[in-house]
Write a protein that holds these residues in place. Structure first.
Motif, PDB file in Angstrom:
ATOM      1  N   UNK A  66       0.834  -1.193   0.000  1.00  0.00           N
ATOM      2  CA  UNK A  66       0.000   0.000   0.000  1.00  0.00           C
ATOM      3  C   UNK A  66       0.873   1.248   0.000  1.00  0.00           C
ATOM      4  N   UNK A  67       0.361   2.355  -0.566  1.00  0.00           N
ATOM      5  CA  UNK A  67       1.149   3.594  -0.566  1.00  0.00           C
ATOM      6  C   UNK A  67       1.480   4.049   0.844  1.00  0.00           C
ATOM      7  N   UNK A  68       2.655   4.610   1.021  1.00  0.00           N
ATOM      8  CA  UNK A  68       3.104   5.133   2.311  1.00  0.00           C
ATOM      9  C   UNK A  68       3.460   6.601   2.155  1.00  0.00           C
ATOM     10  N   UNK A  69       3.213   7.413   3.195  1.00  0.00           N
ATOM     11  CA  UNK A  69       3.599   8.831   3.119  1.00  0.00           C
ATOM     12  C   UNK A  69       5.110   8.977   3.125  1.00  0.00           C
ATOM     13  N   UNK A  70       5.565  10.130   2.651  1.00  0.00           N
ATOM     14  CA  UNK A  70       7.003  10.353   2.521  1.00  0.00           C
ATOM     15  C   UNK A  70       7.711  10.267   3.868  1.00  0.00           C
ATOM     16  N   UNK A  71       7.092  10.782   4.929  1.00  0.00           N
ATOM     17  CA  UNK A  71       7.729  10.725   6.235  1.00  0.00           C
ATOM     18  C   UNK A  71       7.960   9.303   6.700  1.00  0.00           C
ATOM     19  N   UNK A  72       6.989   8.435   6.451  1.00  0.00           N
ATOM     20  CA  UNK A  72       7.144   7.027   6.829  1.00  0.00           C
ATOM     21  C   UNK A  72       8.262   6.387   6.039  1.00  0.00           C
ATOM     22  N   UNK A  98       5.087  13.083  -9.672  1.00  0.00           N
ATOM     23  CA  UNK A  98       5.136  11.783  -9.023  1.00  0.00           C
ATOM     24  C   UNK A  98       4.571  11.894  -7.611  1.00  0.00           C
ATOM     25  N   UNK A  99       3.711  10.958  -7.267  1.00  0.00           N
ATOM     26  CA  UNK A  99       3.070  11.010  -5.956  1.00  0.00           C
ATOM     27  C   UNK A  99       4.023  10.670  -4.834  1.00  0.00           C
ATOM     28  N   UNK A 100       5.100   9.946  -5.139  1.00  0.00           N
ATOM     29  CA  UNK A 100       6.008   9.477  -4.098  1.00  0.00           C
ATOM     30  C   UNK A 100       7.439   9.891  -4.434  1.00  0.00           C
ATOM     31  N   UNK A 101       8.230  10.244  -3.424  1.00  0.00           N
ATOM     32  CA  UNK A 101       9.637  10.595  -3.675  1.00  0.00           C
ATOM     33  C   UNK A 101      10.463   9.361  -4.004  1.00  0.00           C
ATOM     34  N   UNK A 102      11.672   9.597  -4.469  1.00  0.00           N
ATOM     35  CA  UNK A 102      12.592   8.527  -4.837  1.00  0.00           C
ATOM     36  C   UNK A 102      13.831   8.574  -3.955  1.00  0.00           C
ATOM     37  N   UNK A 103      14.484   7.423  -3.862  1.00  0.00           N
ATOM     38  CA  UNK A 103      15.742   7.324  -3.131  1.00  0.00           C
ATOM     39  C   UNK A 103      16.871   7.035  -4.114  1.00  0.00           C
ATOM     40  N   UNK A 152      22.126   7.270   1.147  1.00  0.00           N
ATOM     41  CA  UNK A 152      20.787   7.378   0.586  1.00  0.00           C
ATOM     42  C   UNK A 152      20.274   8.811   0.683  1.00  0.00           C
ATOM     43  N   UNK A 153      19.755   9.305  -0.429  1.00  0.00           N
ATOM     44  CA  UNK A 153      19.218  10.665  -0.491  1.00  0.00           C
ATOM     45  C   UNK A 153      17.816  10.597  -1.081  1.00  0.00           C
ATOM     46  N   UNK A 154      16.890  11.299  -0.467  1.00  0.00           N
ATOM     47  CA  UNK A 154      15.502  11.334  -0.937  1.00  0.00           C
ATOM     48  C   UNK A 154      15.305  12.553  -1.835  1.00  0.00           C
ATOM     49  N   UNK A 155      14.725  12.335  -3.007  1.00  0.00           N
ATOM     50  CA  UNK A 155      14.470  13.428  -3.945  1.00  0.00           C
ATOM     51  C   UNK A 155      13.023  13.338  -4.429  1.00  0.00           C
ATOM     52  N   UNK A 156      12.534  14.440  -4.967  1.00  0.00           N
ATOM     53  CA  UNK A 156      11.188  14.481  -5.534  1.00  0.00           C
ATOM     54  C   UNK A 156      11.286  14.717  -7.029  1.00  0.00           C
ATOM     55  N   UNK A 157      10.202  14.373  -7.723  1.00  0.00           N
ATOM     56  CA  UNK A 157      10.133  14.578  -9.164  1.00  0.00           C
ATOM     57  C   UNK A 157       8.743  15.094  -9.499  1.00  0.00           C
ATOM     58  N   UNK A 158       8.631  16.110 -10.369  1.00  0.00           N
ATOM     59  CA  UNK A 158       7.316  16.697 -10.678  1.00  0.00           C
ATOM     60  C   UNK A 158       6.341  15.650 -11.196  1.00  0.00           C
TER      61      UNK A 158
END
Length: 407
Positions: free
Chosen positions: A13-19, A68-73, A60-66
């Protein structure tokens, strides 16, 4: 050493970015970066923002992409940033697909699998990451996508042994055959069986992640895919591959960075119209749950198991807009016990008039994609899922019923 077909996939299931950041910290064994969402969010040029997010950092670095609902590592200090940029910015468009894919398998490119899941929200995506050292990163990026089934094992000729080789010049990892290797390959057949796929639309494979691609013994399995795309890095199609995919059964071509082989037997196919009938996170019109023998699976699936002399039954009500068929993914968990019988009944809400009833038997450890035709019906319909042990004892294992939907 596990058997070649002893593996598990996941549908999460989808998880929030903080989790997800918290998961990454625990997986990495320490902090992975600041909690400030702006630290990985793109401003202006997305590719430049990703490069800036990893510049001068390691780990590991967390980034976002326009979009996309979820960030990437990403692993800062590696080639992950450029690989992700290529996949997210140009990857899907560069495939130049002439059809809408519904079942996609990607071997060796987790970022492209994520891009495909975002581009085709109705498609099921199997993402294969065969290099053990990248399994954690791959899990972080595929975890929030419910449509991605992740498998952390090489796929090819069942039982073949492999080892990881690192290119000293580039640091790139590739798998090579090694009789003493500690990585055991899964066979394509059990993987497709586990996914419930008899045929699939698209296979995208990196030869560095699938050395058995050079073995003609897998050609029969590749025929299960409508299109096979092999990463070439912009080079021409190898002549041995052309010989192994002969016309008129196959049509060869190229797109940037991929050799393309289309199975000629496939003609134009309309897009699938799926109407899910169950959503734990949604608000169904009516849902009658059994007191025992029930538990949810993901967001649109559930488990049933006989809990006594009477079968376990789950009933729900939804609106049917003239469906032509019904489908679901079935899997009976591998535990000692008899085969189970699943009966699905459709009745008009209110009057109880039966519209259709279908039954199917499934053995422990078996996975099936079950599809059957339905009469055309418009209006509210009551759907009952009833599970009973075939031998009538009322005892049996848990049967997973994933993504039931009208078509």
């Amino acid at each position: 050493m596990p058997a070649p077909d002893d593996f598990r996939s996941h549908t999460s299931a989808p998880l929030p970015a903080g989790t997800r950041r918290d998961i990454a910290r625990r997986l990495a064994g320490g902090p992975t970066g600041p909690d400030d969402p702006a630290s990985g969010s793109p401003a202006g040029d997305a590719a430049a923002s990703v490069r800036a997010a990893v510049a001068g950092r390691i780990g590991l670095v967390c980034v976002a992409w326009p979009g996309f609902a979820h960030p990437l590592w990403l692993r800062a200090g590696s080639g992950d940033a450029e690989a992700a940029i290529t996949a997210l910015r140009d990857g899907v468009a560069g495939l130049d697909l002439p059809f809408l894919p519904h079942r996609i398998m990607v071997i060796g490119d987790g970022y492209l699998a994520v891009a495909l899941a975002a581009a085709f929200p109705a498609a099921a995506v199997a993402s294969i990451e065969p290099v053990p050292g990248r399994a954690r990163l791959h899990a972080l990026n595929t975890l929030p996508w419910r449509r991605i089934s992740a498998i952390h094992n090489p796929v090819g000729i069942a039982g073949a042994r492999l080892a990881v080789m690192t290119d000293p010049a580039t640091g790139a990892e590739r798998l090579v055959p090694d009789p003493r290797g500690d990585i055991v390959t899964l066979g394509f057949e059990p993987v497709l069986r586990h996914l419930g796929w008899g045929e699939a639309d698209l296979l995208i494979v990196d030869p560095a992640a699938c050395p058995d691609l050079a073995n003609p013994a897998i050609d029969g399995v590749l025929a299960a895919f409508r299109r096979v795309m092999i990463h070439t890095g912009g080079t021409t199609i190898p002549s041995d591959l052309i010989a192994r995919f002969p016309p008129p059964a196959w049509r060869a071509g190229t797109v940037p960075s991929h050799a393309v082989f289309d199975r000629a037997a496939f003609g134009p196919q309309p897009a699938s119209r799926r109407q899910p009938v169950f959503d734990i996170a949604g608000d169904p019109l009516a849902c009658t749950l059994p007191g025992r023998g029930w538990r949810p699976v993901g967001e649109t699936g559930f488990c049933l198991a006989p809990a006594g002399e009477a079968p376990a039954r789950l009933t729900l009500r939804c609106f049917a807009a003239g469906p032509a068929a019904f489908e679901a993914q079935l899997r009976l968990l591998p535990a000692p016990g008899p085969a189970l019988r699943l009966a699905i009944g459709f009745a008009a809400a209110g009057s109880g008039r039966e519209i259709h009833r279908a039954a199917h038997e499934i053995r422990p450890g078996e996975t099936r994609h079950w599809r059957f035709d339905l009469p055309v019906y418009f209006g509210e319909v009551d759907i009952s899922f009833e599970v009973a042990a075939r031998d009538g004892t009322g005892e049996g294992g848990w049967l997973e019923i994933r993504d039931p939907a009208f078509l």
